[in-house]
Design an enzyme around this catalytic site. Structure first.
Site, PDB file in Angstrom:
ATOM      1  N   TYR A 136       0.795  -1.225   0.000  1.00 37.10           N
ATOM      2  CA  TYR A 136       0.000   0.000   0.000  1.00 37.10           C
ATOM      3  C   TYR A 136       0.832   1.282   0.000  1.00 37.10           C
ATOM      4  O   TYR A 136       0.284   2.369  -0.137  1.00 37.10           O
ATOM      5  CB  TYR A 136      -0.984  -0.001   1.176  1.00 37.10           C
ATOM      6  CG  TYR A 136      -2.259  -0.740   0.852  1.00 37.10           C
ATOM      7  CD1 TYR A 136      -2.241  -2.117   0.624  1.00 37.10           C
ATOM      8  CD2 TYR A 136      -3.480  -0.082   0.747  1.00 37.10           C
ATOM      9  CE1 TYR A 136      -3.399  -2.804   0.318  1.00 37.10           C
ATOM     10  CE2 TYR A 136      -4.648  -0.768   0.442  1.00 37.10           C
ATOM     11  CZ  TYR A 136      -4.604  -2.125   0.229  1.00 37.10           C
ATOM     12  OH  TYR A 136      -5.761  -2.796  -0.082  1.00 37.10           O
ATOM     13  N   LYS A 187       3.259 -15.164   3.126  1.00 39.63           N
ATOM     14  CA  LYS A 187       3.606 -15.971   1.962  1.00 39.63           C
ATOM     15  C   LYS A 187       5.129 -16.165   1.993  1.00 39.63           C
ATOM     16  O   LYS A 187       5.836 -15.875   1.030  1.00 39.63           O
ATOM     17  CB  LYS A 187       3.120 -15.236   0.695  1.00 39.63           C
ATOM     18  CG  LYS A 187       3.077 -16.075  -0.551  1.00 39.63           C
ATOM     19  CD  LYS A 187       2.052 -17.210  -0.555  1.00 39.63           C
ATOM     20  CE  LYS A 187       2.273 -18.089  -1.781  1.00 39.63           C
ATOM     21  NZ  LYS A 187       1.505 -19.343  -1.749  1.00 39.63           N
ATOM     22  N   ASP A 220      -2.674 -18.517   1.351  1.00 41.22           N
ATOM     23  CA  ASP A 220      -3.581 -19.277   0.481  1.00 41.22           C
ATOM     24  C   ASP A 220      -4.223 -20.432   1.258  1.00 41.22           C
ATOM     25  O   ASP A 220      -5.432 -20.662   1.188  1.00 41.22           O
ATOM     26  CB  ASP A 220      -2.872 -19.770  -0.794  1.00 41.22           C
ATOM     27  CG  ASP A 220      -1.523 -20.423  -0.535  1.00 41.22           C
ATOM     28  OD1 ASP A 220      -1.019 -20.342   0.614  1.00 41.22           O
ATOM     29  OD2 ASP A 220      -0.964 -21.023  -1.469  1.00 41.22           O
ATOM     30  N   ASP A 244      -6.587  -7.010   3.535  1.00 37.99           N
ATOM     31  CA  ASP A 244      -7.674  -6.457   2.727  1.00 37.99           C
ATOM     32  C   ASP A 244      -8.507  -7.597   2.142  1.00 37.99           C
ATOM     33  O   ASP A 244      -9.739  -7.610   2.230  1.00 37.99           O
ATOM     34  CB  ASP A 244      -7.078  -5.595   1.608  1.00 37.99           C
ATOM     35  CG  ASP A 244      -8.148  -4.992   0.715  1.00 37.99           C
ATOM     36  OD1 ASP A 244      -9.156  -4.504   1.253  1.00 37.99           O
ATOM     37  OD2 ASP A 244      -7.975  -5.021  -0.520  1.00 37.99           O
ATOM     38  N   ASP A 248     -12.555  -9.235   3.315  1.00 38.04           N
ATOM     39  CA  ASP A 248     -13.760  -9.361   2.480  1.00 38.04           C
ATOM     40  C   ASP A 248     -14.259 -10.803   2.567  1.00 38.04           C
ATOM     41  O   ASP A 248     -15.464 -11.053   2.625  1.00 38.04           O
ATOM     42  CB  ASP A 248     -13.475  -8.983   1.016  1.00 38.04           C
ATOM     43  CG  ASP A 248     -13.770  -7.503   0.726  1.00 38.04           C
ATOM     44  OD1 ASP A 248     -13.680  -6.687   1.666  1.00 38.04           O
ATOM     45  OD2 ASP A 248     -14.076  -7.162  -0.436  1.00 38.04           O
TER      46      ASP A 248
HETATM   47  C1  IPM Z   1     -10.747  -1.296   2.328  1.00 38.59           C
HETATM   48  C2  IPM Z   1     -10.774  -0.803   0.898  1.00 38.59           C
HETATM   49  C3  IPM Z   1      -9.578   0.105   0.637  1.00 38.59           C
HETATM   50  C4  IPM Z   1      -8.324  -0.729   0.809  1.00 38.59           C
HETATM   51  C5  IPM Z   1      -9.586   0.802  -0.724  1.00 38.59           C
HETATM   52  C6  IPM Z   1     -10.863   1.565  -0.970  1.00 38.59           C
HETATM   53  C7  IPM Z   1      -8.417   1.723  -0.903  1.00 38.59           C
HETATM   54  O1  IPM Z   1     -10.830  -1.876   0.028  1.00 38.59           O
HETATM   55  O2  IPM Z   1     -10.784  -0.467   3.245  1.00 38.59           O
HETATM   56  O3  IPM Z   1     -10.730  -2.510   2.546  1.00 38.59           O
HETATM   57  O4  IPM Z   1      -7.856  -1.372  -0.142  1.00 38.59           O
HETATM   58  O5  IPM Z   1      -7.799  -0.750   1.912  1.00 38.59           O
HETATM   59 MN    MN Z   2     -11.055  -3.808   0.996  1.00 36.66          MN
END
Ligand code: IPM
Ligand code: MN
Ligand code: NAD
Length: 349
Positions: A136, A187, A220, A244, A248
């Site tokens: 990042y 990794k 993974d 990140d 999700d």
């Molecule tokens: C998150 C989002 C951000 C990230 C993006 C919008 C820059 O996906 O907060 O998870 O990648 O951190």
């Molecule tokens: Mn995200």
């Protein structure tokens, strides 16, 4: 008094923030917590109007005058480069040195588990995502851009201090909550040098916590195991990018992005609280977004501000709504964003 800067941002940000703030106001009255909100208009609209994203002097003011930031989401199709979002959100994570991205993954009702045979007892872990380094930093180069010989490079930054502080935070969180397991995701089988650093530091910090079972996995394999046996995990610590992606996945295991909250934290300093989801432009302005992630984000913020009773009351109210409804579309219901917000508000009042 806790001073809170409110940044609704883009897309569904303003809709869910409106509900989140109303809930926090009702809760503050009920729990006798003193919260003062002030609103800021950073986002695509302002960027398109005057080109500003997050002025340096505003950042100074936020640091000086506020205890927390309550943030909706940024991202707008009219800014395809996503430049303003990077400046605002990634800018604050970096410039405020918010090195902990805490993302709890907790299922509140069995019915929303996508995994056969896994319910609320099996799905309850927290991810500690490193939030200031890794890929990042977006340091890179393009050679021979636009040609067939184009080469694009990106550098992943792993500082000893950065790695150590997030690993420590994960162990301290586990220890303070009586949790027994911390797992590192990396990794290091491929990035032998860079992720070898994570393994070494993890082993050193783990030694200071003999009561906690420390394990290290390749990311993974962990992604697979989180779907197969999520009950094995209590605290996961990992780098920025893997965090990140894993969160999700974690959100999807626990009822979806409409329920996933996060804190961008530097202990003892101004910190920023936002849902894991983005601005969902296709939902914007329809009063259909789920405001519960934003409400749970409020609970994380209250916990950070030392208001643990209010935080618990809010989380319990959200858990009740998740179980009993009303539900927005993402959870199979027909309720609006405002109706779900109102349901939480009634329960905290
Ligand atoms: C998150 C989002 C951000 C990230 C993006 C919008 C820059 O996906 O907060 O998870 O990648 O951190
Ligand atoms: Mn995200
Ligand atoms: P997204 O989280 O906005 O949406 C992903 C999916 O989840 C969509 O189907 C959306 O409708 C659904 N969804 C998200 N939040 C919801 C909610 N509260 N209620 C119901 N459904 C919900 O992610 P995306 O589509 O990849 O990104 C859209 C924009 O948001 C992009 O500009 C992206 O960069 C940005 N983004 C911002 C943040 C942030 O501000 N923290 C986080 C992620 C993405």
């Amino acid at each position: 008094m806790h001073r809170v800067a409110v940044i609704p941002g883009d897309g569904i940000g303003p809709e869910v923030v409106e509900q989140g703030v109303k809930v926090l106001e009702a809760l503050a009255r009920a729990e006798r917590v003193d919260l003062a909100f002030q609103w800021f208009d950073y986002g695509a609209e302002r960027y398109l109007k005057d080109g500003t994203t997050l002025p340096e002097s505003d950042l100074e003011r936020l640091r000086r005058d506020f205890d927390a930031i309550y943030f909706g989401a940024v991202g707008d199709p009219r800014v395809p480069s996503n430049e303003h979002a990077k400046d605002i959100l990634l800018g604050m994570r970096a410039k405020l040195d918010l090195y902990i991205n805490l993302r709890p993954c907790r299922l509140y009702a069995d019915r929303f588990s996508p995994l056969k045979g896994k319910g609320t007892k099996e799905l309850d872990f927290a991810v500690f995502r490193e939030n200031t380094e890794g890929l990042y930093v977006d340091e890179g180069l393009v050679f021979k851009g636009g040609t067939d010989d184009e080469i694009a490079l990106a550098q992943e930054v792993n500082s000893r201090k950065g790695v150590e502080r997030i690993i420590r935070a994960a162990f301290e969180f586990a220890s303070s909550r009586g949790l027994r397991r911390v797992c590192l995701a990396d990794k290091s089988n491929v990035l032998v040098k860079a992720h070898g650093l994570w393994r070494r530091v993890f082993a050193l910090v783990a030694k200071e916590h003999p009561a906690i079972e420390a394990s290290a996995m390749y990311v993974d394999a962990l992604a697979m195991d989180l779907v197969r046996a999520p009950e094995r995990y209590q605290v996961i610590v990992t780098n920025n990018l893997f965090g990140d992606i894993l969160t999700d996945l974690g959100a999807a295991l626990c009822g979806g992005l409409g329920l996933a909250a996060s804190g961008n934290i530097h202990p003892g300093r101004l910190s920023l609280f936002e849902p894991v989801h983005g601005s969902a432009p296709q939902l914007a302005g329809r009063n259909e977004a789920n405001p519960l992630a934003m409400c749970l984000t409020g609970a994380l913020m209250l916990a950070h501000l030392g208001e643990s009773a209010a935080a618990e009351r809010l989380e319990a109210a959200v858990a009740q709504v998740v179980n009993e409804g009303p539900w927005t579309k993402d959870l199979g219901g027909t309720a609006t964003c405002a109706e779900v917000g109102e349901a939480v508000r009634r329960r905290v009042s």
